[in-house]
Design a protein around this motif. Sequence first.
Motif, PDB file in Angstrom:
ATOM      1  N   ALA A  29       0.838  -1.196   0.000  1.00 39.10           N
ATOM      2  CA  ALA A  29       0.000   0.000   0.000  1.00 39.10           C
ATOM      3  C   ALA A  29       0.872   1.244   0.000  1.00 39.10           C
ATOM      4  CB  ALA A  29      -0.904  -0.001   1.231  1.00 39.10           C
ATOM      5  N   LEU A  30       0.723   2.089  -1.015  1.00 39.71           N
ATOM      6  CA  LEU A  30       1.454   3.359  -1.079  1.00 39.71           C
ATOM      7  C   LEU A  30       0.765   4.347  -0.155  1.00 39.71           C
ATOM      8  CD1 LEU A  30       3.937   3.907  -3.077  1.00 39.71           C
ATOM      9  CD2 LEU A  30       2.602   1.839  -3.520  1.00 39.71           C
ATOM     10  N   CYS A  31       1.461   4.749   0.911  1.00 45.31           N
ATOM     11  CA  CYS A  31       0.813   5.581   1.923  1.00 45.31           C
ATOM     12  C   CYS A  31       1.872   6.222   2.816  1.00 45.31           C
ATOM     13  CB  CYS A  31      -0.144   4.741   2.779  1.00 45.31           C
ATOM     14  SG  CYS A  31       0.703   3.448   3.720  1.00 45.31           S
ATOM     15  N   LEU A  32       1.406   7.099   3.680  1.00 49.47           N
ATOM     16  CA  LEU A  32       2.248   7.671   4.726  1.00 49.47           C
ATOM     17  C   LEU A  32       1.838   7.022   6.046  1.00 49.47           C
ATOM     18  CD1 LEU A  32       1.980  11.447   3.723  1.00 49.47           C
ATOM     19  CD2 LEU A  32       3.838   9.860   3.173  1.00 49.47           C
ATOM     20  N   SER A  33       2.728   6.259   6.622  1.00 47.54           N
ATOM     21  CA  SER A  33       2.431   5.659   7.919  1.00 47.54           C
ATOM     22  C   SER A  33       3.734   5.399   8.648  1.00 47.54           C
ATOM     23  CB  SER A  33       1.632   4.358   7.770  1.00 47.54           C
ATOM     24  OG  SER A  33       2.468   3.262   7.487  1.00 47.54           O
ATOM     25  N   ILE A  52       7.934   1.348   4.767  1.00 44.95           N
ATOM     26  CA  ILE A  52       9.287   1.234   4.245  1.00 44.95           C
ATOM     27  C   ILE A  52       9.383   2.128   3.005  1.00 44.95           C
ATOM     28  CG2 ILE A  52       9.534  -1.124   5.104  1.00 44.95           C
ATOM     29  CD1 ILE A  52       9.094  -2.123   2.228  1.00 44.95           C
ATOM     30  N   THR A  53      10.602   2.382   2.542  1.00 46.81           N
ATOM     31  CA  THR A  53      10.746   3.221   1.354  1.00 46.81           C
ATOM     32  C   THR A  53      10.482   2.396   0.092  1.00 46.81           C
ATOM     33  OG1 THR A  53      13.098   2.791   1.037  1.00 46.81           O
ATOM     34  CG2 THR A  53      12.494   4.619   2.521  1.00 46.81           C
ATOM     35  N   LEU A  54      10.130   3.095  -0.963  1.00 45.41           N
ATOM     36  CA  LEU A  54       9.927   2.443  -2.245  1.00 45.41           C
ATOM     37  C   LEU A  54      11.212   1.772  -2.707  1.00 45.41           C
ATOM     38  CD1 LEU A  54       8.150   1.856  -4.724  1.00 45.41           C
ATOM     39  CD2 LEU A  54       8.790   4.111  -5.610  1.00 45.41           C
ATOM     40  N   ASP A  55      12.361   2.364  -2.401  1.00 46.63           N
ATOM     41  CA  ASP A  55      13.639   1.754  -2.781  1.00 46.63           C
ATOM     42  C   ASP A  55      13.803   0.395  -2.106  1.00 46.63           C
ATOM     43  OD1 ASP A  55      14.608   3.993  -4.341  1.00 46.63           O
ATOM     44  OD2 ASP A  55      14.853   5.038  -2.450  1.00 46.63           O
ATOM     45  N   GLU A  56      13.410   0.317  -0.842  1.00 44.47           N
ATOM     46  CA  GLU A  56      13.524  -0.951  -0.123  1.00 44.47           C
ATOM     47  C   GLU A  56      12.584  -1.993  -0.727  1.00 44.47           C
ATOM     48  OE1 GLU A  56      13.130  -2.797   4.410  1.00 44.47           O
ATOM     49  OE2 GLU A  56      13.170  -0.613   4.108  1.00 44.47           O
ATOM     50  N   LEU A  57      11.364  -1.581  -1.027  1.00 41.74           N
ATOM     51  CA  LEU A  57      10.421  -2.514  -1.652  1.00 41.74           C
ATOM     52  C   LEU A  57      10.950  -2.995  -2.992  1.00 41.74           C
ATOM     53  CD1 LEU A  57       7.514  -3.810  -1.641  1.00 41.74           C
ATOM     54  CD2 LEU A  57       6.852  -1.858  -3.067  1.00 41.74           C
ATOM     55  N   ALA A  58      11.478  -2.078  -3.798  1.00 44.03           N
ATOM     56  CA  ALA A  58      11.993  -2.456  -5.111  1.00 44.03           C
ATOM     57  C   ALA A  58      13.155  -3.428  -4.982  1.00 44.03           C
ATOM     58  CB  ALA A  58      12.414  -1.209  -5.878  1.00 44.03           C
ATOM     59  N   MET A  85      10.647  11.937  -0.314  1.00 44.22           N
ATOM     60  CA  MET A  85      10.496  13.235  -0.981  1.00 44.22           C
ATOM     61  C   MET A  85      11.256  14.320  -0.238  1.00 44.22           C
ATOM     62  SD  MET A  85       6.490  13.151  -2.036  1.00 44.22           S
ATOM     63  CE  MET A  85       5.741  11.584  -2.482  1.00 44.22           C
ATOM     64  N   ASP A  86      11.535  15.400  -0.946  1.00 45.37           N
ATOM     65  CA  ASP A  86      12.255  16.536  -0.393  1.00 45.37           C
ATOM     66  C   ASP A  86      11.348  17.759  -0.332  1.00 45.37           C
ATOM     67  OD1 ASP A  86      14.640  15.096  -0.176  1.00 45.37           O
ATOM     68  OD2 ASP A  86      15.199  15.545  -2.245  1.00 45.37           O
ATOM     69  N   ALA A  87      11.893  18.845   0.179  1.00 41.40           N
ATOM     70  CA  ALA A  87      11.265  20.173   0.168  1.00 41.40           C
ATOM     71  C   ALA A  87       9.930  20.216   0.901  1.00 41.40           C
ATOM     72  CB  ALA A  87      11.093  20.678  -1.270  1.00 41.40           C
ATOM     73  N   GLY A  88       9.734  19.335   1.863  1.00 41.57           N
ATOM     74  CA  GLY A  88       8.509  19.359   2.645  1.00 41.57           C
ATOM     75  C   GLY A  88       7.288  18.829   1.934  1.00 41.57           C
ATOM     76  N   VAL A  89       7.473  18.256   0.749  1.00 48.20           N
ATOM     77  CA  VAL A  89       6.345  17.675   0.008  1.00 48.20           C
ATOM     78  C   VAL A  89       6.077  16.284   0.566  1.00 48.20           C
ATOM     79  CG1 VAL A  89       5.520  16.932  -2.252  1.00 48.20           C
ATOM     80  CG2 VAL A  89       6.938  18.986  -2.047  1.00 48.20           C
ATOM     81  N   ALA A 148       1.217  10.602 -10.916  1.00 43.40           N
ATOM     82  CA  ALA A 148       2.666  10.732 -10.794  1.00 43.40           C
ATOM     83  C   ALA A 148       3.233   9.666  -9.874  1.00 43.40           C
ATOM     84  CB  ALA A 148       3.021  12.124 -10.279  1.00 43.40           C
ATOM     85  N   ALA A 149       2.557   9.418  -8.755  1.00 42.64           N
ATOM     86  CA  ALA A 149       3.025   8.404  -7.807  1.00 42.64           C
ATOM     87  C   ALA A 149       3.050   7.021  -8.455  1.00 42.64           C
ATOM     88  CB  ALA A 149       2.131   8.395  -6.573  1.00 42.64           C
ATOM     89  N   SER A 150       2.032   6.729  -9.260  1.00 41.31           N
ATOM     90  CA  SER A 150       2.008   5.416  -9.910  1.00 41.31           C
ATOM     91  C   SER A 150       3.171   5.275 -10.883  1.00 41.31           C
ATOM     92  CB  SER A 150       0.670   5.184 -10.606  1.00 41.31           C
ATOM     93  OG  SER A 150       0.501   6.008 -11.744  1.00 41.31           O
TER      94      SER A 150
END
Length: 282
Positions: A203-207, A211-217, A254-258, A265-267
């Motif tokens: 699940a792509l989410c903030l929780s 884990i990071t997407l890099d770790e999942l990949a 992500m950077d810059a507080g985003v 885009a996320a997909s």
Amino acid sequence: MAELITVDDPEDPRLRDYTGLTDVELRRRREPAEGLFIAEGEKVIRRAEQAGYAMRSMLLSAKWVGPLRDVIDAASAPVFVVDPELAERVTGYHVHRGALASMAREPLPAVAEVLRPARRARRARRVAVFEDIVDHANLGAAFRNAAALGVDAVLLSPRCADPFYRRSVKVSMGAVFQVPWTRFASWPEDIGILRSEGFTVAALCLSDRAITLDELAGRAARDEGKLALVFGTEGAGLTPGVLAAADEHVRIPMDAGVDSLNVAAASAVAFYATRPRPAGLG
């Protein structure tokens, strides 16, 4: 060969498939109920035809008869030739691409059929799941991402927008015809189908447990297992039931507080990061 029919009356009942194309609620009700969808523009019409969808009719301005002559000659459906002003009166907008086709829908397959297709060489190993994405442009863009980045199938929650609505088809550039897709009947209960087919549900989410997407990949590349990437709405995100059912929570650093991206885009980022890699490549 299709018959060319010049029409000069916007009330002609033969043009009914094309009336009120800007009335979203009307088209949402009519098109699935009547088993049709609208393809707009030469490329999209050709992709719908190449994907095997049957043509009900075409609505063309005169200048498109030549470029689409091979499609016309191969079709058995009527081709209505109209001037641009009449097309606008019928559809409700300026048809700047000058070519529309009404195509016949096919019944949606069961989820298991999409995951284990009889007519494809291999079973799905990487799928996208979208929950309650109601914006047609976002959904069309996500389908285009899925096609471009090798996703095997797209699965939708019952409340998702219609991928075959004209706006979705147009934004996807016809990719909705290339990627196998269907809807879950029960949500989120049917996540269990993915698990029974051996998919890791991410699940792509903030929780706090994400884990990071890099770790999942990295895990996906090592394990070479099946992966289902689940995306929610841009505002509320995924519902609690989906988050509870997921095997992994995943975030895109992500950077810059985003803190989040548009779902399309996320997909694209997630599909690219988890794409299969040739042996020996990280």
